[in-house]
Design an enzyme around this catalytic site. Structure first.
Site, PDB file in Angstrom:
ATOM      1  N   ASP A   1      -8.061  -5.099  -7.079  1.00 21.36           N
ATOM      2  CA  ASP A   1      -7.055  -5.573  -6.131  1.00 21.36           C
ATOM      3  C   ASP A   1      -7.551  -5.116  -4.756  1.00 21.36           C
ATOM      4  O   ASP A   1      -7.438  -3.941  -4.405  1.00 21.36           O
ATOM      5  CB  ASP A   1      -5.702  -4.941  -6.504  1.00 21.36           C
ATOM      6  CG  ASP A   1      -4.514  -5.646  -5.886  1.00 21.36           C
ATOM      7  OD1 ASP A   1      -4.686  -6.743  -5.315  1.00 21.36           O
ATOM      8  OD2 ASP A   1      -3.396  -5.085  -5.979  1.00 21.36           O
TER       9      ASP A   1
ATOM     10  N   ASP B   1      -0.163  -2.586   0.966  1.00 25.54           N
ATOM     11  CA  ASP B   1       1.241  -2.181   0.841  1.00 25.54           C
ATOM     12  C   ASP B   1       1.610  -0.977   1.697  1.00 25.54           C
ATOM     13  O   ASP B   1       2.772  -0.549   1.695  1.00 25.54           O
ATOM     14  CB  ASP B   1       1.609  -1.931  -0.625  1.00 25.54           C
ATOM     15  CG  ASP B   1       0.758  -0.859  -1.295  1.00 25.54           C
ATOM     16  OD1 ASP B   1       0.018  -0.154  -0.575  1.00 25.54           O
ATOM     17  OD2 ASP B   1       0.840  -0.727  -2.524  1.00 25.54           O
TER      18      ASP B   1
END
Ligand code: NAG
Length: 234
Positions: free
Chosen positions: A145, A34
């Protein structure tokens, strides 16, 4: 009879406690990139040598650990591109992950390293050692993640601001791009990590893992600058 029941209960409690500490077990993975400052980049999250490095918009490490997150309005701190995964050899890779472990908090996992053994999918049997650099409000328990460029921005997105990625990041917001050739259009410093997903990681789609806490490889802590108190990376 009563006494032995109590003993059994105590044993169960003790066994349960080890699991609650969250330093080994079975878990799940997802993937993301991100471009945001990792949550372990803030002081006071855990007892460590220093928070993980964050970078400015041009990917230069920031000296100011208090610089605000580029995923918040006006923020200037981004994820450094060298927190990308790489292959050590065909059976082992190194990288970084947003982590959430059952029963713990960031103080127990920020900058700790975990050896993941993939137990499903195309990478079954391969191992990856990750350093925890982040966490996520949308992560379940025992969830890693894995940070990989082009893996999808998820909830937050600084990649559009930093690199001119499409509005919802490269590819799908969750899951990211779907073919290796899409990596060709990535910023130079993110290409190798993007291609890693289709080479070493074989395009695996959120494989399950077994995990255990391990001493961090120095190759990982050298990139983040973060070592947990009492640990000597090898
Ligand atoms: C991969 O590298 C690790 C760490 O150096 C080593 O222990 C392992 O034997 C290597 N595996 C192969 C297949 O070369």
């Amino acid at each position: 009879m009563l006494v032995s029941f109590q003993n059994i209960a105590l044993l169960a409690l003790a066994t349960g406690a080890a699991v609650v500490n969250g330093q080994s077990g079975s878990g799940k993975t997802t993937r993301y990139w991100d471009c945001c400052k990792g949550s372990c980049g803030w002081s006071g999250k855990a007892q460590v040598s220093q928070p993980i490095k964050s970078c400015d918009k041009s990917d230069n490490p920031l000296a100011d650990m208090a610089a605000s997150n580029a995923c918040e309005s006006g923020g200037s701190a981004y994820m450094c591109t060298n927190q990308s995964p790489w292959a050590v050899n065909d059976s082992l890779a190194y990288g970084f992950a947003a982590v959430k472990l059952a029963g713990g908090t960031e103080s127990s996992w920020c900058c700790a390293c975990y050896k993941l053994t993939f137990t499903s999918g195309a990478v079954k049997g391969q191992q990856m050692i990750v350093q925890a650099t982040n966490t996520g409000g949308d992560l379940g328990n025992n969830h890693f993640d894995l940070a990989m460029p082009g893996g999808g921005v998820g909830i937050y997105n600084a990649c559009t601001n930093q690199w001119g990625a499409p509005a919802n990041g490269w590819g799908a917001q969750y899951g990211g791009i779907s073919s290796r050739s899409e990596c060709d259009s990535f910023p130079e410093k993110l290409k190798a990590g993007c291609q890693w997903r289709f080479d070493w990681f074989k395009g695996a789609d959120n494989p399950d893992v077994s995990f255990e806490k391990v001493t961090c490889p120095k190759a990982l802590t050298d990139k983040t600058g973060c070592v947990r108190d009492g640990e000597t990376p090898t």
